[in-house]
Scaffold this motif. Structure first.
Motif, PDB file in Angstrom:
ATOM      1  N   THR A 104       0.903  -1.356  -0.085  1.00 44.48           N
ATOM      2  CA  THR A 104       0.147   0.100   0.056  1.00 44.48           C
ATOM      3  C   THR A 104       0.892   1.165  -0.016  1.00 44.48           C
ATOM      4  N   LEU A 105       0.497   2.146  -1.042  1.00 48.88           N
ATOM      5  CA  LEU A 105       1.280   3.343  -0.690  1.00 48.88           C
ATOM      6  C   LEU A 105       0.264   4.530  -0.375  1.00 48.88           C
ATOM      7  N   ARG A 106       0.541   5.175   0.548  1.00 49.16           N
ATOM      8  CA  ARG A 106      -0.343   6.063   1.240  1.00 49.16           C
ATOM      9  C   ARG A 106       0.319   7.593   1.474  1.00 49.16           C
ATOM     10  N   ALA A 107      -0.665   8.511   0.765  1.00 51.08           N
ATOM     11  CA  ALA A 107      -0.229   9.919   0.886  1.00 51.08           C
ATOM     12  C   ALA A 107      -0.807  10.783   2.148  1.00 51.08           C
ATOM     13  N   THR A 108      -0.345  11.103   3.007  1.00 53.53           N
ATOM     14  CA  THR A 108      -0.852  11.434   4.265  1.00 53.53           C
ATOM     15  C   THR A 108      -0.164  12.844   4.811  1.00 53.53           C
ATOM     16  N   LYS A 109      -1.028  13.317   5.785  1.00 57.66           N
ATOM     17  CA  LYS A 109      -0.421  14.696   6.627  1.00 57.66           C
ATOM     18  C   LYS A 109      -0.509  14.325   8.097  1.00 57.66           C
ATOM     19  N   ALA A 110      -0.950  12.957   8.468  1.00 63.98           N
ATOM     20  CA  ALA A 110      -1.293  12.813   9.772  1.00 63.98           C
ATOM     21  C   ALA A 110      -0.212  12.562  10.483  1.00 63.98           C
ATOM     22  N   ASN A 111      -0.274  13.202  11.770  1.00 63.43           N
ATOM     23  CA  ASN A 111       0.870  13.014  12.717  1.00 63.43           C
ATOM     24  C   ASN A 111       0.416  11.782  13.760  1.00 63.43           C
ATOM     25  N   GLN A 112       1.083  10.650  13.942  1.00 63.79           N
ATOM     26  CA  GLN A 112       0.593   9.591  14.718  1.00 63.79           C
ATOM     27  C   GLN A 112      -0.707   9.092  13.961  1.00 63.79           C
TER      28      GLN A 112
ATOM     29  N   ASN B 105       2.938  19.751   3.608  1.00 59.53           N
ATOM     30  CA  ASN B 105       2.859  18.708   2.537  1.00 59.53           C
ATOM     31  C   ASN B 105       2.230  17.469   2.839  1.00 59.53           C
ATOM     32  N   TYR B 106       1.871  16.667   1.746  1.00 62.41           N
ATOM     33  CA  TYR B 106       1.558  15.217   1.975  1.00 62.41           C
ATOM     34  C   TYR B 106       2.870  14.474   1.902  1.00 62.41           C
ATOM     35  N   GLN B 107       3.081  13.455   2.838  1.00 60.71           N
ATOM     36  CA  GLN B 107       4.192  12.621   2.885  1.00 60.71           C
ATOM     37  C   GLN B 107       3.606  11.298   2.443  1.00 60.71           C
ATOM     38  N   LEU B 108       4.775  10.774   1.382  1.00 65.99           N
ATOM     39  CA  LEU B 108       4.267   9.470   0.758  1.00 65.99           C
ATOM     40  C   LEU B 108       4.741   8.356   1.635  1.00 65.99           C
TER      41      LEU B 108
ATOM     42  N   ALA C  17      -4.999 -17.394   9.797  1.00 63.36           N
ATOM     43  CA  ALA C  17      -3.798 -16.637   8.871  1.00 63.36           C
ATOM     44  C   ALA C  17      -2.906 -16.172   9.776  1.00 63.36           C
ATOM     45  N   LEU C  18      -1.695 -16.552   9.605  1.00 65.35           N
ATOM     46  CA  LEU C  18      -0.487 -15.962  10.378  1.00 65.35           C
ATOM     47  C   LEU C  18       0.257 -14.998   9.608  1.00 65.35           C
ATOM     48  N   GLY C  19       0.649 -13.434   9.941  1.00 67.71           N
ATOM     49  CA  GLY C  19       1.011 -12.551   9.159  1.00 67.71           C
ATOM     50  C   GLY C  19       1.827 -11.660   9.893  1.00 67.71           C
ATOM     51  N   TYR C  20       2.506 -10.579   8.880  1.00 68.60           N
ATOM     52  CA  TYR C  20       3.311  -9.522   9.633  1.00 68.60           C
ATOM     53  C   TYR C  20       2.837  -8.407   8.836  1.00 68.60           C
ATOM     54  N   GLU C  21       2.991  -7.206   9.465  1.00 64.57           N
ATOM     55  CA  GLU C  21       2.520  -6.017   8.721  1.00 64.57           C
ATOM     56  C   GLU C  21       3.790  -4.845   9.096  1.00 64.57           C
ATOM     57  N   TYR C  22       3.989  -4.037   8.114  1.00 61.96           N
ATOM     58  CA  TYR C  22       4.767  -3.045   8.309  1.00 61.96           C
ATOM     59  C   TYR C  22       4.179  -1.645   7.736  1.00 61.96           C
ATOM     60  N   LYS C  23       3.949  -0.466   8.756  1.00 67.67           N
ATOM     61  CA  LYS C  23       3.668   0.634   8.202  1.00 67.67           C
ATOM     62  C   LYS C  23       4.463   1.804   8.338  1.00 67.67           C
ATOM     63  N   GLN C  24       5.074   2.369   7.104  1.00 72.47           N
ATOM     64  CA  GLN C  24       5.820   3.369   7.550  1.00 72.47           C
ATOM     65  C   GLN C  24       5.021   4.756   7.732  1.00 72.47           C
ATOM     66  N   LYS C  25       5.747   5.548   8.662  1.00 70.36           N
ATOM     67  CA  LYS C  25       4.869   6.541   8.915  1.00 70.36           C
ATOM     68  C   LYS C  25       5.749   8.299   8.911  1.00 70.36           C
TER      69      LYS C  25
END
Lengths: 280, 143
Positions: free
Chosen positions: A179-187, A200-203, A218-226
Motif C-alpha cells: 500500500t502506498l499512502r499520501a498523508t499529513k497525519a501525525n501519529q 505537504n503530503y508525505q508518501l 492466517a499468520l502474518g506480518y505488517e509494516y507501516k511507514q509513518k
C-alpha cells in the motif's frame, strides 16, 4: 465519547436486524479483516480487498471492535463498513487513544471509501488494486495544536495492491499486500495533521504478508511507514505480527503483537492487539 | 573405532536419505486427488453441492448432467496432470452467452472446495488444484 459510540452501536444493531438476510458468495477469509482505521485489510495496513463477503450484485456489512494495549497508551477503535458489489466499500471508525501514563485522551473519527480499480485477489494474474480515501477529524484539537499540528482534519489517499498466491509455501496460500499512502497525519491523526512549518503530503509505504495455515487461520506480518514531522517528539514506523481466525463467514477474531515505536516521548511502545469482527 | 563409527554414521545417513527419497516419490496432482476413483467422487460431491444452490441452479437448466459430469471429470483430470483427453469445448467457448457473474463463480469455487473437503483431500492438494483452476476465471466470467 460514549454517546457517539452508543449511537453507532444502535445503528449497527438496527441495520443488522433489518438486513439479516444478506446473501454473500466470496470465499472465506477473502474479505480480510478490518484495520483500526475501519478499512478492510490487516490490522494497521489497508488492503485492496473489499470488506466482507459480498460478490457481484451483493452487499455485505461488517462491524468491528478493536483494542490495542501498549506500555503507556491504549487505543480503542469501533467501526463498521458497508460493501457493495465487491467493488465499493464505505467505512466509519471512531478511535480513542487513552494516555494512560500522561492522563487524558485523544480521539478521532474516520470516514473511509475504497474503490476496486482492477484485478481479482484470487483469480487474476494482476493483483487486485484499489484506491482509498480516509477523511479523519480529531475530537479535541487543543493538545495536537499545542504540540505543533496545523490542522484538526486531514484526508489520507492510498493505493493498495493485494494478491493471493495459491500453494505458495508448503502447500499453503500466501496473501501479499503493498500500500502506498499520501498523508499529513501525525501519529495516524491523533496528533492532528501537518505542522506549523510543513503542510505537504508525505508518501509512505505499507506492506503485509500472511500465510493461510488452514482455510481460516492466517499468520502474518505488517509494516507501516509513518511520517515524522512534529518537532516535539519522535514518531516511528509501526509493525505487528498477527494471527487471524475466520471462525466462519460471520465472525472473525484477530490477535497481534504490535510495536508502535516511540509515541509522544514514550519509547518502545509494544503490546497486544485484539479485534473482533462480525460480518453479514 | 572412531573410523568405524564414522562409517556407520555415513551408511545410516545414506539409508535415511534413501528412505526419505522413497517416501516422497513424486506423484501427480491427479494421483493425490485419488486418481480415476477420487476425481469421480469429488465430481459427484461437487455436483450435489451445486444442485442444492438456488443462486446458480438456473445456469444448469439446459444442461445434460451426465455429459456435464463426464466433461468435468475429464477436465479435472487434465488440469491435474492425469492422462485423460478432455472432449469438451474450451472454457471460453463453453461459457459463451451464459453470463456467469463473479458471484456465480465465487459460489462454484466454494462448492468445489467443499467437495474436496468432503473427500478429505489435504489442504496442500486442494490449494494446488485451486492454483490450476483460478486462472480459468478470465475465460468463464461475463461473456
Amino acid at each position: 465519547m460514549y454517546q457517539p459510540m452508543c449511537i453507532i452501536l444502535a445503528v449497527l444493531l438496527s441495520l443488522i436486524s433489518v438486513c439479516a438476510q444478506a446473501e454473500t458468495s466470496k470465499v472465506i477469509a477473502t474479505g480480510g479483516t478490518t484495520t483500526i482505521e475501519g478499512s478492510a485489510g490487516g490490522g494497521i495496513v489497508p488492503w485492496a480487498v473489499i470488506n466482507g463477503y459480498a460478490s457481484s450484485d451483493q452487499w455485505s456489512f461488517t462491524a468491528m471492535n478493536t483494542a490495542v494495549y501498549v506500555d503507556d497508551f491504549t487505543l480503542h477503535s469501533i467501526g463498521a463498513s458497508l460493501s457493495i458489489d465487491n467493488r465499493f466499500e464505505l467505512s466509519i471508525a471512531k478511535q480513542t487513544f487513552d494516555l494512560d501514563t500522561l492522563g487524558g485522551k485523544l480521539g478521532q473519527d474516520i470516514v473511509g471509501v475504497k474503490y476496486k480499480l482492477v484485478g481479482e485477489v484470487l483469480y487474476t494474474a494482476m493483483p487486485q488494486i484499489s484506491l482509498g480515501l480516509q477523511y479523519k477529524r480529531v475530537d479535541d484539537f487543543a493538545l495536537p495544536h499545542a504540540v505543533g499540528a496545523r490542522n484538526d482534519w486531514g484526508v489520507d489517499i492510498y493505493l493498495a495492491a493485494s494478491k493471493v498466491y495459491f500453494d505458495a509455501i508448503v502447500g499453503r496460500n500466501l496473501v501479499t499486500n503493498l500500500t502506498l499512502r499520501a498523508t499529513k497525519a501525525n501519529q495516524i491523526g491523533f496528533l492532528g495533521f501537518g505542522t506549523a512549518t510543513n503542510n505537504n503530503y508525505q508518501l509512505q509505504a505499507e506492506a503485509s504478508i500472511a500465510v493461510l495455515l488452514t482455510d481460516n487461520i492466517a499468520l502474518g506480518y505488517e509494516y507501516k511507514q509513518k511520517p515524522d514531522q512534529l518537532g516535539f517528539a519522535e514518531e516511528n514506523d509501526w509493525q505487528d505480527i498477527f494471527m487471524a481466525w475466520f471462525v466462519n463467514k460471520h465472525l472473525s477474531v484477530v490477535g497481534a503483537y504490535v510495536d508502535l515505536g516511540s509515541i509522544a516521548g514514550f519509547g518502545q511502545q509494544q503490546g497486544w492487539y485484539l479485534s473482533v469482527e462480525g460480518t453479514l | 573405532m572412531v573410523k568405524i563409527v564414522k562409517h556407520h554414521v555415513v551408511v545410516f545417513g545414506a539409508l535415511l536419505l534413501l528412505s526419505v527419497a522413497c517416501a516422497s516419490q513424486p506423484t501427480t496432482l491427479y494421483q493425490q486427488l485419488g486418481g480415476d476413483k477420487g476425481v469421480s467422487m469429488i465430481t459427484d460431491d461437487f455436483l450435489v453441492n451445486l444442485s442444492q444452490d438456488k443462486r446458480i441452479l438456473h445456469h444448469f437448466e439446459q444442461t445434460d448432467i451426465q455429459i456435464f459430469r463426464q466433461r468435468l471429470i475429464e477436465h479435472l483430470c487434465v488440469v491435474s496432470g492425469g492422462e485423460c483427453v478432455y472432449q469438451g469445448a474450451s472454457m471460453y467457448n463453453a461459457h459463451i452467452g451464459l453470463h456467469i457473474s463473479q458471484a456465480d463463480f465465487d459460489a462454484v469455487v466454494g462448492h468445489l472446495i467443499e467437495a474436496l473437503k468432503q473427500q478429505h483431500i489435504p489442504l496442500a492438494t486442494r490449494n494446488a488444484l485451486l492454483a490450476e483452476l483460478a486462472p480459468l476465471y478470465q475465460d468463464i466470467i461475463e461473456h
